[in-house]
Design a protein around this motif. Structure first.
Motif, PDB file in Angstrom:
ATOM      1  N   PRO A 102       0.795  -1.228   0.000  1.00 42.97           N
ATOM      2  CA  PRO A 102       0.000   0.000   0.000  1.00 42.97           C
ATOM      3  C   PRO A 102       0.835   1.290   0.000  1.00 42.97           C
ATOM      4  O   PRO A 102       0.279   2.362  -0.199  1.00 42.97           O
ATOM      5  CB  PRO A 102      -0.839  -0.113   1.271  1.00 42.97           C
ATOM      6  CG  PRO A 102      -0.114  -1.082   2.134  1.00 42.97           C
ATOM      7  CD  PRO A 102       0.624  -2.005   1.233  1.00 42.97           C
ATOM      8  N   SER A 103       2.124   1.217   0.239  1.00 40.24           N
ATOM      9  CA  SER A 103       2.960   2.425   0.226  1.00 40.24           C
ATOM     10  C   SER A 103       4.360   2.056  -0.240  1.00 40.24           C
ATOM     11  O   SER A 103       4.740   0.880  -0.215  1.00 40.24           O
ATOM     12  CB  SER A 103       3.040   3.040   1.620  1.00 40.24           C
ATOM     13  OG  SER A 103       3.833   2.221   2.457  1.00 40.24           O
ATOM     14  N   LEU A 104       5.130   3.065  -0.643  1.00 38.26           N
ATOM     15  CA  LEU A 104       6.513   2.815  -1.047  1.00 38.26           C
ATOM     16  C   LEU A 104       7.326   2.270   0.119  1.00 38.26           C
ATOM     17  O   LEU A 104       8.173   1.404  -0.058  1.00 38.26           O
ATOM     18  CB  LEU A 104       7.162   4.110  -1.551  1.00 38.26           C
ATOM     19  CG  LEU A 104       7.078   4.386  -3.050  1.00 38.26           C
ATOM     20  CD1 LEU A 104       7.770   5.690  -3.384  1.00 38.26           C
ATOM     21  CD2 LEU A 104       7.730   3.241  -3.839  1.00 38.26           C
ATOM     22  N   ALA A 105       7.057   2.761   1.329  1.00 38.72           N
ATOM     23  CA  ALA A 105       7.810   2.298   2.496  1.00 38.72           C
ATOM     24  C   ALA A 105       7.529   0.813   2.740  1.00 38.72           C
ATOM     25  O   ALA A 105       8.455   0.024   2.979  1.00 38.72           O
ATOM     26  CB  ALA A 105       7.445   3.130   3.726  1.00 38.72           C
ATOM     27  N   ALA A 106       6.253   0.404   2.664  1.00 34.23           N
ATOM     28  CA  ALA A 106       5.903  -1.011   2.863  1.00 34.23           C
ATOM     29  C   ALA A 106       6.504  -1.852   1.740  1.00 34.23           C
ATOM     30  O   ALA A 106       6.952  -2.982   1.959  1.00 34.23           O
ATOM     31  CB  ALA A 106       4.384  -1.169   2.891  1.00 34.23           C
ATOM     32  N   LYS A 107       6.518  -1.289   0.540  1.00 37.44           N
ATOM     33  CA  LYS A 107       7.098  -1.991  -0.607  1.00 37.44           C
ATOM     34  C   LYS A 107       8.578  -2.293  -0.345  1.00 37.44           C
ATOM     35  O   LYS A 107       9.055  -3.411  -0.553  1.00 37.44           O
ATOM     36  CB  LYS A 107       6.951  -1.090  -1.833  1.00 37.44           C
ATOM     37  CG  LYS A 107       7.278  -1.739  -3.169  1.00 37.44           C
ATOM     38  CD  LYS A 107       7.313  -0.711  -4.295  1.00 37.44           C
ATOM     39  CE  LYS A 107       5.964  -0.346  -4.864  1.00 37.44           C
ATOM     40  NZ  LYS A 107       5.335  -1.412  -5.662  1.00 37.44           N
ATOM     41  N   VAL A 108       9.296  -1.276   0.144  1.00 38.13           N
ATOM     42  CA  VAL A 108      10.733  -1.471   0.403  1.00 38.13           C
ATOM     43  C   VAL A 108      10.935  -2.449   1.559  1.00 38.13           C
ATOM     44  O   VAL A 108      11.855  -3.275   1.528  1.00 38.13           O
ATOM     45  CB  VAL A 108      11.424  -0.112   0.651  1.00 38.13           C
ATOM     46  CG1 VAL A 108      12.826  -0.298   1.206  1.00 38.13           C
ATOM     47  CG2 VAL A 108      11.479   0.683  -0.659  1.00 38.13           C
ATOM     48  N   ASP A 109      10.059  -2.410   2.582  1.00 39.53           N
ATOM     49  CA  ASP A 109      10.170  -3.372   3.695  1.00 39.53           C
ATOM     50  C   ASP A 109      10.026  -4.798   3.173  1.00 39.53           C
ATOM     51  O   ASP A 109      10.796  -5.689   3.543  1.00 39.53           O
ATOM     52  CB  ASP A 109       9.074  -3.113   4.739  1.00 39.53           C
ATOM     53  CG  ASP A 109       9.418  -1.930   5.638  1.00 39.53           C
ATOM     54  OD1 ASP A 109      10.601  -1.546   5.698  1.00 39.53           O
ATOM     55  OD2 ASP A 109       8.499  -1.386   6.269  1.00 39.53           O
TER      56      ASP A 109
END
Lengths: 236, 236
Positions: free
Chosen positions: A51-58
């Motif tokens: 749902p977000s770029l931060a979650a994507k990177v995690d």
């Protein structure tokens, strides 16, 4: 044995002189490696729908860590004289079947699957690793470490349940289904791979498990599964 | 400036004192980082449809290397005081559009896209890096290294053309389409991001490019694209 290769402890040398032991270790490293390869693909796929770029990177960070383990396990398989890809082959069907039967319907089911599924696999392989030579055991245990993973998932799932408590009921059912499907596939693998089953039964110089010990192992696995479900805020 | 942080060269300190320069570097690192994140996802997706376990592991190895660069670039963005995710945001739409408009129809188109698309991006960013302080330049150039990648793709594509020469015609068209779409999107980005365009035009203590120099850069990019197509056995 050349001087450049590490000298195994006496017990280890005896262990690898036993072709059944070597075959069991090859099987075990290969099933773990293929499992991590599939986990890599699954997490990378989940990253796409994050749902977000931060979650994507995690999620991508977790995926890359899984893949790093694949390379280390395959290297060890090669050192043992096995072709990593041939060694993985017998485990493709049961592991692919597990994933086909437990395709997550959404992002939250993906997270619970990553947490509960990987946790189960980790516990199971750690139990088996206790029967192995120290080098193999260390390799397996270090392949199973993923704390970062856990915190990220717990936080997201708990937040989703707090926002809508009905989500908890659905995810609790999902966790039970994952456990059931994992047991089904593990049973299938054990029935087909004699070397792996023999490993649990013990061998020359190696203690094995009797039925009572197998039962206790099963209890420990179930208990830890229940604890993980509770961590996520889910009833077992 | 504390003792624990590295002392920049005098020229670099002057460069980062200029807010336009800092904005341009943040833009540049962010567009490269988002590009590598998307490349990671794309390669991981391609790994799912790889024709063998060995090819799958090769592609996943490339994917993991791309992601490693994302983490390094984001770390540098944070050091520069930027939020990596906010910095990436303006580049999501043009990069996602590039990938939507160049969705590979099969495994061979994926390989050519990885080779030709990444090659173009690498050449373009290397050209821009020549205008930057030495730390930023080194970070960008090291993010662009992927020799392993190249050999793997060249081998597969050449083998496919040898097996069926008609494949070469289709893939040559595909390579031209990739180049056209990349130029379209790059133009759109340059038009929207003033700091990036200003970087190419030069600034205090920094040489820029006049129209003739821009023309020569474009010739170099086209020439290298043609060489890559030839490496793959494709007519430009």
């Amino acid at each position: 044995m050349t001087e450049s290769s590490p000298t195994p402890a006496p017990g280890d040398r005896i262990a690898f002189d036993d072709p059944d032991y070597r075959a069991a270790v090859v099987d075990l490293l290969a099933v773990i490696s293929y499992g991590e390869l599939v986990a890599f693909e699954r997490l990378a796929e989940d990253a796409r729908s994050a749902p977000s770029l931060a979650a994507k990177v995690d999620l991508a960070t977790m995926a890359a860590a899984e893949f790093d383990n694949v390379l280390r396990l395959n290297q060890r398989l090669s050192e043992l004289g096995a072709d990593p890809y041939a060694a993985m082959e017998p485990f493709r069907e049961p592991l692919d079947a597990f994933h086909q039967h437990t395709a997550p319907a959404d992002w939250l089911e993906s997270l619970v699957k990553a947490y509960v599924g990987d946790g189960l696999a980790r516990d199971f392989y750690a139990e088996i690793a206790a029967f192995l030579d120290v080098d193999t055991r260390d390799l397996i245990l270090s392949s199973m470490e993923r704390t970062q993973h856990s915190e990220f998932v717990v936080e997201h799932v708990r937040a989703a349940i707090a926002a809508d408590p009905r989500v908890g009921g659905r995810l609790a059912l999902w966790g039970r289904r994952l456990m059931g499907e994992a047991l089904t596939q593990a049973q299938g693998v054990a029935a087909q791979r004699d070397a792996l089953s023999a490993l649990l039964a013990g061998g020359i110089d190696r203690p094995g498990m009797d039925l009572a010990a197998l039962g206790r192992m099963f209890s420990r696995l179930t208990e830890r599964h229940a604890r993980r479900m509770a961590d996520l805020g889910l009833a077992h």
